[in-house]
Design an enzyme around this catalytic site. Sequence first.
Site, PDB file in Angstrom:
ATOM      1  N   ASP A   1       0.826  -1.206   0.000  1.00 17.55           N
ATOM      2  CA  ASP A   1       0.000   0.000   0.000  1.00 17.55           C
ATOM      3  C   ASP A   1       0.861   1.257   0.000  1.00 17.55           C
ATOM      4  O   ASP A   1       2.074   1.192   0.230  1.00 17.55           O
ATOM      5  CB  ASP A   1      -0.977   0.003   1.188  1.00 17.55           C
ATOM      6  CG  ASP A   1      -0.356  -0.494   2.493  1.00 17.55           C
ATOM      7  OD1 ASP A   1       0.884  -0.547   2.586  1.00 17.55           O
ATOM      8  OD2 ASP A   1      -1.108  -0.819   3.417  1.00 17.55           O
TER       9      ASP A   1
ATOM     10  N   HIS B   1      -7.809  -4.147   9.400  1.00 19.59           N
ATOM     11  CA  HIS B   1      -7.469  -4.003   7.973  1.00 19.59           C
ATOM     12  C   HIS B   1      -6.260  -4.871   7.615  1.00 19.59           C
ATOM     13  O   HIS B   1      -5.444  -5.209   8.476  1.00 19.59           O
ATOM     14  CB  HIS B   1      -7.261  -2.528   7.579  1.00 19.59           C
ATOM     15  CG  HIS B   1      -5.996  -1.890   8.024  1.00 19.59           C
ATOM     16  ND1 HIS B   1      -5.791  -0.529   8.002  1.00 19.59           N
ATOM     17  CD2 HIS B   1      -4.831  -2.412   8.516  1.00 19.59           C
ATOM     18  CE1 HIS B   1      -4.576  -0.257   8.430  1.00 19.59           C
ATOM     19  NE2 HIS B   1      -3.986  -1.379   8.754  1.00 19.59           N
TER      20      HIS B   1
ATOM     21  N   GLU C   1      -9.759  -1.298   4.381  1.00 25.04           N
ATOM     22  CA  GLU C   1     -10.414  -0.904   5.627  1.00 25.04           C
ATOM     23  C   GLU C   1     -11.752  -1.639   5.787  1.00 25.04           C
ATOM     24  O   GLU C   1     -12.252  -2.245   4.826  1.00 25.04           O
ATOM     25  CB  GLU C   1     -10.665   0.612   5.601  1.00 25.04           C
ATOM     26  CG  GLU C   1      -9.421   1.462   5.350  1.00 25.04           C
ATOM     27  CD  GLU C   1      -8.466   1.535   6.546  1.00 25.04           C
ATOM     28  OE1 GLU C   1      -8.520   0.661   7.440  1.00 25.04           O
ATOM     29  OE2 GLU C   1      -7.652   2.474   6.574  1.00 25.04           O
TER      30      GLU C   1
HETATM   31  P1  PGA Z   1       1.762  -2.147  12.402  1.00 22.87           P
HETATM   32  O1  PGA Z   1       0.677  -1.994  11.273  1.00 22.87           O
HETATM   33  O2  PGA Z   1       2.638  -3.282  12.043  1.00 22.87           O
HETATM   34  O3  PGA Z   1       2.466  -0.828  12.347  1.00 22.87           O
HETATM   35  O4  PGA Z   1       1.037  -2.347  13.679  1.00 22.87           O
HETATM   36  C1  PGA Z   1       0.052  -3.115  10.748  1.00 22.87           C
HETATM   37  C2  PGA Z   1      -1.058  -2.679   9.842  1.00 22.87           C
HETATM   38  O5  PGA Z   1      -1.687  -1.647  10.091  1.00 22.87           O
HETATM   39  O6  PGA Z   1      -1.318  -3.388   8.863  1.00 22.87           O
END
Ligand code: PGA
Length: 240
Positions: free
Chosen positions: A66, A137, A142
């Site tokens: 993303d 997500h 989302e």
């Molecule tokens: P994080 O994010 O590893 O920073 O917790 C994971 C995500 O939001 O997919």
Amino acid sequence: MKLHWLTTASLADIAANHLTRKLATKPTAAIALPTGETPLALYRCLAERRQAGTFACDQARFFNLDEFVGLGPQDSGSYGAYVQRHIATPLGIDPAHLRLLRGDAPDLAAECRAFDQAIQEAGGLDLAILGIGTNGHIAFNEPGTDWQAPTHRVTLAEATRQAQRSLYADVAAVPREGLTMGIATIRAARSILLLAAGQNKRQALDALLAGRPEPAWPVTAILDHPDLTILADQQLRAAA
Ligand code: PGA
């Protein structure tokens, strides 16, 4: 689904072993890599192994999951910059083997189509490594996302914008839109490895382990994947 409860310290090591095994069976594998806090230890571990001569990924093809709309790898707050800094440079990935989703492309719809096309041309994803958001997500898919969608443009959830602490000191500066590898693209990967760590992931992991597909929890879209491995921090186990 294979579920492994691991100590925080061993999670990165086990994830690195998983990736190493995949590359041993298919050195040219096409792999999607997550950004965020959780996989940083994995990337550090891989870089150390590369230094020690026990890990190489010279022939593999890499994709990220993303990006923020408006940003490209030259922007410090972008996921492209994260990939360069934490993955591509330390692992010595040939730029020709890395396809970043570009939020600064002039035509974002065309960029999303071209990204999926590049995955197709690489033979499809052999492995998608995913994190999990506090709101469930995966990538920037989302809650409420269409599970049939390929790579597409999204409006970011407030929870997602709030979670960008490592990239943006001020949440007001976090872009409001993103591009994301679609759930259809993710589900088409031959193998999925999900990393779940951090106390704020408890509810999302619970939703996944409840075993029912729920549009409010996008991570449940991968429940029926034939080759899904979950590596979860055992600190999340009590509520799971
Ligand atoms: P994080 O994010 O590893 O920073 O917790 C994971 C995500 O939001 O997919």
